[in-house]
Design an enzyme around this catalytic site. Structure first.
Site, PDB file in Angstrom:
ATOM      1  N   GLY A 235       0.826  -1.208  -0.101  1.00  0.00           N
ATOM      2  CA  GLY A 235      -0.097  -0.063  -0.057  1.00  0.00           C
ATOM      3  C   GLY A 235       0.730   1.291  -0.021  1.00  0.00           C
ATOM      4  O   GLY A 235       0.639   2.174  -0.923  1.00  0.00           O
TER       5      GLY A 235
ATOM      6  N   ASP B 102      -7.160   0.127   6.305  1.00  0.00           N
ATOM      7  CA  ASP B 102      -7.748  -1.247   6.820  1.00  0.00           C
ATOM      8  C   ASP B 102      -6.513  -2.222   7.186  1.00  0.00           C
ATOM      9  O   ASP B 102      -6.375  -3.066   6.833  1.00  0.00           O
ATOM     10  CB  ASP B 102      -8.964  -1.764   6.393  1.00  0.00           C
ATOM     11  CG  ASP B 102      -9.396  -2.936   7.247  1.00  0.00           C
ATOM     12  OD1 ASP B 102      -8.950  -3.137   8.461  1.00  0.00           O
ATOM     13  OD2 ASP B 102     -10.517  -3.754   6.517  1.00  0.00           O
ATOM     14  N   SER B 103      -5.637  -1.746   8.001  1.00  0.00           N
ATOM     15  CA  SER B 103      -4.113  -2.398   8.206  1.00  0.00           C
ATOM     16  C   SER B 103      -4.223  -3.266   9.392  1.00  0.00           C
ATOM     17  O   SER B 103      -4.778  -3.171  10.253  1.00  0.00           O
ATOM     18  CB  SER B 103      -2.958  -1.347   8.221  1.00  0.00           C
ATOM     19  OG  SER B 103      -3.320  -0.704   9.531  1.00  0.00           O
ATOM     20  N   THR B 104      -2.874  -4.177   9.209  1.00  0.00           N
ATOM     21  CA  THR B 104      -2.734  -4.852  10.461  1.00  0.00           C
ATOM     22  C   THR B 104      -1.946  -3.901  11.537  1.00  0.00           C
ATOM     23  O   THR B 104      -2.056  -2.683  11.107  1.00  0.00           O
ATOM     24  CB  THR B 104      -1.687  -6.072  10.141  1.00  0.00           C
ATOM     25  OG1 THR B 104      -0.686  -5.483   9.203  1.00  0.00           O
ATOM     26  CG2 THR B 104      -2.430  -7.204   9.369  1.00  0.00           C
ATOM     27  N   ASP B 105      -1.713  -4.173  12.555  1.00  0.00           N
ATOM     28  CA  ASP B 105      -1.080  -3.372  13.610  1.00  0.00           C
ATOM     29  C   ASP B 105       0.342  -2.870  12.831  1.00  0.00           C
ATOM     30  O   ASP B 105       1.070  -3.446  12.207  1.00  0.00           O
ATOM     31  CB  ASP B 105      -0.771  -4.117  15.012  1.00  0.00           C
ATOM     32  CG  ASP B 105      -2.069  -4.595  15.586  1.00  0.00           C
ATOM     33  OD1 ASP B 105      -3.091  -4.174  15.434  1.00  0.00           O
ATOM     34  OD2 ASP B 105      -2.009  -5.893  16.200  1.00  0.00           O
TER      35      ASP B 105
END
Ligand code: SAM
Length: 276
Positions: free
Chosen positions: A138, A155-158
């Protein structure tokens, strides 16, 4: 024999859920991926031992992350989702009839493919003709973006592993450039009570880049601490105010009242991010 999945929320605090059935496990190019059926949370997706989304409460997260920016924008036609390979955000974006195209960019094809096979509650948007899926980092995709977007959803992971890049100031700078005039972005930004320093740092980066930056919160039982924050960066419209009629969209959690209320922060969280 009982099987339990345990996630360490923060050092000294864990969440355990009883697993009924291991649906799928694989090592993708980027992450350890698992899909379990559980007693209390229904089907869950886990990446690198961190719960990403569960059948029982994913609507709380996806409706907060997506409908707040979508309903504050007067006419969102071109929408970009960074991350979100499970498809939940895509499904919610496509509920808006104004949307002409929704582009989802996830770094990990394994997550998208696992969703198509194992996550029927999440994956309905992938077959929509307005949906386009691109497998890419991204950070690079937005930096090189040739098109412009009305709304960008992160809308990502940590912020560890591949997700770390999606919390950098340079990423927010690229997002700002990729937005049309009057555009806005919303990102998931972790728990403001358990991780106040992290939330302040991330918010500070968004605030540095965007003329309007606002934090909002919502319940999220299966994320660390059960309480979650989201940050909006806007080039104009007030993210705190819904400006459109939702038409025939049926929401499970979102409403215009919930939207406005989400921006009402307790004094301690407000001081942490806004200062004063
Ligand atoms: N709602 C979830 C949470 O807060 O835990 C996030 C769900 S979604 C599955 C997160 C997605 O972000 C994953 O599919 C992951 O592959 C993707 N991701 C992580 N880093 C990325 C990057 N640099 N570029 C694009 N996608 C990325």
């Amino acid at each position: 024999m009982e099987l339990w999945f345990t996630e360490e929320w923060v050092p000294g605090l864990k969440l355990s859920v009883q697993v009924k059935n291991v649906v799928h496990k694989e090592k993708t190019k980027f992450q350890e991926l698992a899909v379990y059926d559980t007693e209390t949370l229904g089907r869950i997706l886990v990446l690198d031992d961190v719960i990403q989304t569960t059948e029982i409460d994913e609507h709380l997260y996806h409706e907060c992350l997506v409908h707040v920016p979508m309903m504050s924008h007067p006419n969102p036609e071109e929408v970009l989702i960074i991350g979100g390979g499970d498809g939940g955000s895509l499904r919610e974006v496509l509920k808006h009839k104004t949307v002409k195209r929704a582009t989802l960019v996830d770094i990990d094809e394994g997550v998208v493919e696992a969703s198509k096979k194992f996550l029927p509650q999440w994956n309905t948007g992938f077959s929509d003709p307005r949906a386009r899926v691109i497998i890419a980092n991204g950070l690079d995709f937005v930096a090189q973006a040739k098109e412009e977007y009305d709304v960008i959803i992160v809308d990502s992971t940590d912020p560890i592993g591949p997700g770390e890049a999606l919390f950098r100031e340079e990423f927010y700078e690229s997002i700002k450039k990729a937005l049309r005039p009057g555009g806005m972005m919303a990102a998931q930004t972790e728990n403001p009570v358990l991780m106040p320093d992290l939330v302040r740092t991330i918010f500070g980066r968004v605030k540095k880049v965007f003329p309007v930056a606002k934090l909002y919160t919502g319940p999220m039982p299966t994320y660390p601490g059960g309480f979650w924050s989201y940050t909006c960066g806007s080039l104009g419209p007030d993210p705190g105010e819904p400006v459109r009629d939702a038409g025939d969209i049926s929401f499970r959690y979102y409403s215009p009242e919930i939207h406005r209320r989400a921006f009402v922060l307790g004094p301690e969280v407000a001081k942490n991010v806004y200062g004063g």
